[in-house]
Design a protein around this motif. Structure first.
Motif, PDB file in Angstrom:
ATOM      1  N   ASP A 186     -27.791   1.273   0.323  1.00  0.00           N
ATOM      2  CA  ASP A 186     -26.564   2.052   0.147  1.00  0.00           C
ATOM      3  C   ASP A 186     -25.362   1.096   0.169  1.00  0.00           C
ATOM      4  O   ASP A 186     -25.317   0.169   0.969  1.00  0.00           O
ATOM      5  CB  ASP A 186     -26.455   3.084   1.275  1.00  0.00           C
ATOM      6  CG  ASP A 186     -25.243   3.976   1.123  1.00  0.00           C
ATOM      7  OD1 ASP A 186     -24.142   3.525   1.498  1.00  0.00           O
ATOM      8  OD2 ASP A 186     -25.392   5.106   0.649  1.00  0.00           O
ATOM      9  N   LYS A 188     -22.368   1.459   1.218  1.00  0.00           N
ATOM     10  CA  LYS A 188     -21.666   1.454   2.504  1.00  0.00           C
ATOM     11  C   LYS A 188     -22.404   0.600   3.531  1.00  0.00           C
ATOM     12  O   LYS A 188     -21.790  -0.083   4.351  1.00  0.00           O
ATOM     13  CB  LYS A 188     -21.491   2.891   3.032  1.00  0.00           C
ATOM     14  CG  LYS A 188     -20.292   3.622   2.483  1.00  0.00           C
ATOM     15  CD  LYS A 188     -20.016   4.880   3.290  1.00  0.00           C
ATOM     16  CE  LYS A 188     -18.726   5.549   2.838  1.00  0.00           C
ATOM     17  NZ  LYS A 188     -18.438   6.763   3.656  1.00  0.00           N
ATOM     18  N   LEU A 228     -30.845   6.100   8.207  1.00  0.00           N
ATOM     19  CA  LEU A 228     -30.310   7.134   7.320  1.00  0.00           C
ATOM     20  C   LEU A 228     -31.328   8.232   7.023  1.00  0.00           C
ATOM     21  O   LEU A 228     -30.955   9.346   6.639  1.00  0.00           O
ATOM     22  CB  LEU A 228     -29.825   6.510   6.005  1.00  0.00           C
ATOM     23  CG  LEU A 228     -28.454   5.826   6.049  1.00  0.00           C
ATOM     24  CD1 LEU A 228     -28.223   5.000   4.793  1.00  0.00           C
ATOM     25  CD2 LEU A 228     -27.339   6.876   6.219  1.00  0.00           C
ATOM     26  N   LEU A 264     -21.228   6.519   8.591  1.00  0.00           N
ATOM     27  CA  LEU A 264     -22.485   6.997   8.014  1.00  0.00           C
ATOM     28  C   LEU A 264     -23.008   8.199   8.788  1.00  0.00           C
ATOM     29  O   LEU A 264     -22.752   8.317   9.996  1.00  0.00           O
ATOM     30  CB  LEU A 264     -23.542   5.878   8.048  1.00  0.00           C
ATOM     31  CG  LEU A 264     -23.268   4.615   7.224  1.00  0.00           C
ATOM     32  CD1 LEU A 264     -24.354   3.573   7.496  1.00  0.00           C
ATOM     33  CD2 LEU A 264     -23.206   4.929   5.735  1.00  0.00           C
TER      34      LEU A 264
END
Length: 647
Positions: A186, A188, A228, A264
């Motif tokens: 990702d 980020k 995540l 996140l």
């Protein structure tokens, strides 16, 4: 010049051959068609155009690689240059992509989707997945294929470590900066980890090497990508966590978790924070001011014992080098933690270190035995190579005293003239001595490094430089260059006095020479030799286990075609060498081997280890020299060739 994997295998096969081979030989070895062999030969030929090597193809005779010895040595260096460039639709990137998709996706892709994405068959995808499973199994990580894709069923930290190892297999030391690798994560995650590591390394108060920084960024990115999808680290040993708290890592990890949770959709557990602490410690990151605090006394004592043992084996006092102790402690503390937690730190220079500093590398492996036993760890060859560099640098700082004799028949005045002219151009730590020719025959030359003479001498060692009675400027320059080379050779253990056969002969026994054996696997060879040593009561019952354990941490096979396995000195009762040749090469790690030298050195003989190891490495400088040894037809012939040394 970079060769792809197939070209590297083909070049290695060509370098190993001493005669013409038919195309069918290379076809069988590479498991490809003859057409593919000829296509690969054509592309390889173009890449070798300016290397001094030429591929000869003679009808009804075969294929052969010609070139000088130095050109062939450069050819072997090409094998160390790993192809790490990733291309979007290359097989290497495809495997990494598939593994990452299984690891980081809530709903991983199916075979058909992978197939359509990469424009290849389902069967090719299955082969890629099978390779991933085999890689995981090799690293003791269990897997399971489910309806939603491949699942890693081992603990979470092991799953993350095995993916990192897989990634590093196909990329270089800067994998964290590779654009295609970064596409796996990702955006980020990329930005946050880069900022965190950059900010931290600027405030901790001491430099951190680039390898550690890149490795830390990659570990954090893998960790956050798993977080995540709600994958958390398992509970760690409390003892380790208490140590991390004491070392002030805890608040850094907490600050990191708070920053990430704001950016996140993740939640850190206590074990996740603990794992971040663990990663910081494993990569040598210490909070500001922490470097000046005393290390735990057990580690300090073990480190001092390693330095003492290396001093003993090198016959050089390293115990007074305070910088060596400090740098070793700074490395060993995180190294022990890495070994206990399974966190890997790759050394991108490992092949060069093992080749260029082979003797120092082997001595270091012997010296760390007590540390491994005390902390119940086994150090990988990457870790050993890091330690090797510290000792090599310390050893090279020690001044070497050269002893040089001047032999002259023209009279004392001429000798004094030569003495004074040479003395003005050499270092102060070089000892010059004038000796009459009449006394030369009765003088021991064991400690002499070089002889300078104005008359012919009937000696083979040490080396002799002949000059005129009134030496010219060019002759003085030649002497200075020779002395400089003596210093360099000494520091790299290449000096002739370390390659004499007297020490080799001391531990060489014809009953431990085995010629033209038919073993087909590394295990068969090691089983045979270990059992033979045990039967002859030269080793303890733990010898075989130590032998295999060391081999698992890193192959002892060299690209020249020889393997030099060894075990912990504590398991050896009596020092003895064994030489075993094979009737055909076998796979040993990532190379082909036809000569095995079992190095069993007892603790009481470790002072001779340096000279003994250097003597063995000195025997096998090239594939040609090894082939000459391997071609021995009888035990006696092998014995005589080993004593003669060199082809």
């Amino acid at each position: 010049m970079i060769l792809n994997n197939r070209e590297q295998l083909l070049l290695q096969l060509l370098l190993e051959q001493t005669e013409f081979r038919p195309a069918s030989f290379f076809q069988k070895q590479l498991n490809v068609s003859q057409k593919t062999v000829y296509n690969n030969l054509t592309t390889l030929e173009k890449k070798l155009k300016d290397s001094g090597l030429a591929i000869k193809k003679v009808p009804r005779k075969g294929i052969f690689l010609s070139g000088s010895e130095s050109a062939k040595q450069n050819g072997y260096r090409l094998l160390a240059k790993k192809e790490t460039k990733l291309e979007l639709f290359s097989p290497n990137y495809r495997k990494i992509f598939i593994f990452a998709n299984y690891l980081f996706s809530v709903k991983p892709m199916h075979y058909q989707e992978f197939s359509e994405y990469f424009y290849i068959s389902n069967q090719s995808i299955k082969k890629d997945v099978d390779e991933i499973v085999a890689f995981c199994r090799f690293h003791q990580v269990s897997t399971k294929m489910t309806t939603s894709g491949l699942k890693l069923t081992s603990v979470e930290s092991a799953a993350q470590n095995v993916f990192k190892s897989f990634l590093e297999k196909y990329t270089d030391a800067k994998a964290s900066e590779n654009l295609l690798v970064n596409n796996l994560f990702d955006s980020k995650v990329l930005d946050l980890t880069k900022k965190f590591v950059s900010d931290m390394t600027q405030t901790i108060g001491h430099p951190v090497n680039n390898y550690s920084i890149e490795s830390l960024k990659l570990s954090l990115r893998i960790f956050l990508s798993r977080l995540l999808i709600d994958k958390h680290i398992e509970k760690q040993e409390q003892l380790v966590f208490d140590e991390l708290r004491r070392m002030k890592f805890y608040m850094i990890a907490v600050d990191f978790s708070e920053m990430i949770q704001q950016q996140l959709p993740v939640q850190f557990s206590d074990t996740d924070i603990q794992y971040v602490c663990s990663l910081l410690l494993a990569h040598g990151i210490e909070p500001f001011g922490q470097m000046d605090e005393p290390h735990e006394s057990t580690i300090t004592n073990c480190t001092k014992q390693i330095i003492q043992k290396m001093s003993h084996m090198l016959n050089a006092d390293l115990t007074q080098d305070k910088l060596l102790l400090q740098t070793l402690l700074a490395h060993i503390v995180p190294m022990i933690h890495r070994s206990k937690t399974g966190i890997l730190l790759k050394n991108p220079l490992i092949k060069s270190i093992k080749k260029q500093y082979s003797t120092m590398y082997t001595l270091t492996k012997y010296a760390i035995g007590d540390l491994e036993e005390r902390f119940q760890i086994l150090l990988t060859e990457d870790e050993v190579s890091f330690l090797t560099i510290h000792f090599q640098l310390a050893f090279e700082k020690i001044k070497i005293t050269n002893h040089i004799l001047i032999v002259c028949q023209s009279g004392f005045a001429t000798s004094e003239l030569i003495f004074n002219r040479i003395k003005q151009t050499i270092a102060a730590d070089t000892v010059l001595e004038i000796i009459p020719l009449s006394k030369l025959a009765s003088t021991s030359l064991e400690a002499v490094d070089l002889i300078i003479s104005t008359i012919p001498l009937d000696i083979t060692a040490p080396p002799v430089i002949y000059i005129s009675p009134l030496p010219t400027t060019e002759e003085i320059g030649r002497i200075s260059a020779k002395i400089s080379n003596l210093n360099e050779n000494e520091k790299n253990f290449y000096s002739k006095k370390y390659q004499k056969t007297t020490l080799l002969q001391k531990y060489l026994d014809p009953t431990f020479l085995f010629v033209k054996n038919k073993f087909r696997t590394k295990k068969d060879v090691l089983d045979f030799l270990a059992d033979d040593y045990l039967k002859k009561k030269l080793v303890t019952t733990k010898f075989k286990h130590s032998l295999f354990e060391r081999e698992e941490l890193g192959s002892t096979g060299l690209k020249t075609g020889v393997a030099i396995p060894h075990a912990d000195p504590h398991t050896v009762k009596e020092t003895k060498l064994a030489f075993l040749t094979l009737d055909a090469p076998i796979t040993w790690g990532d190379t082909k081997i036809q000569l095995i030298v079992l190095l069993a050195i007892a603790e009481e003989n470790m002072i001779e280890a340096k000279e003994l190891i250097a003597s063995i490495y000195g025997l096998f400088n090239s594939a040609e020299e090894i082939q000459w040894i391997v071609n021995s037809q009888t035990q006696e012939e092998l014995y005589q060739r080993l004593l003669r040394g060199g082809n």
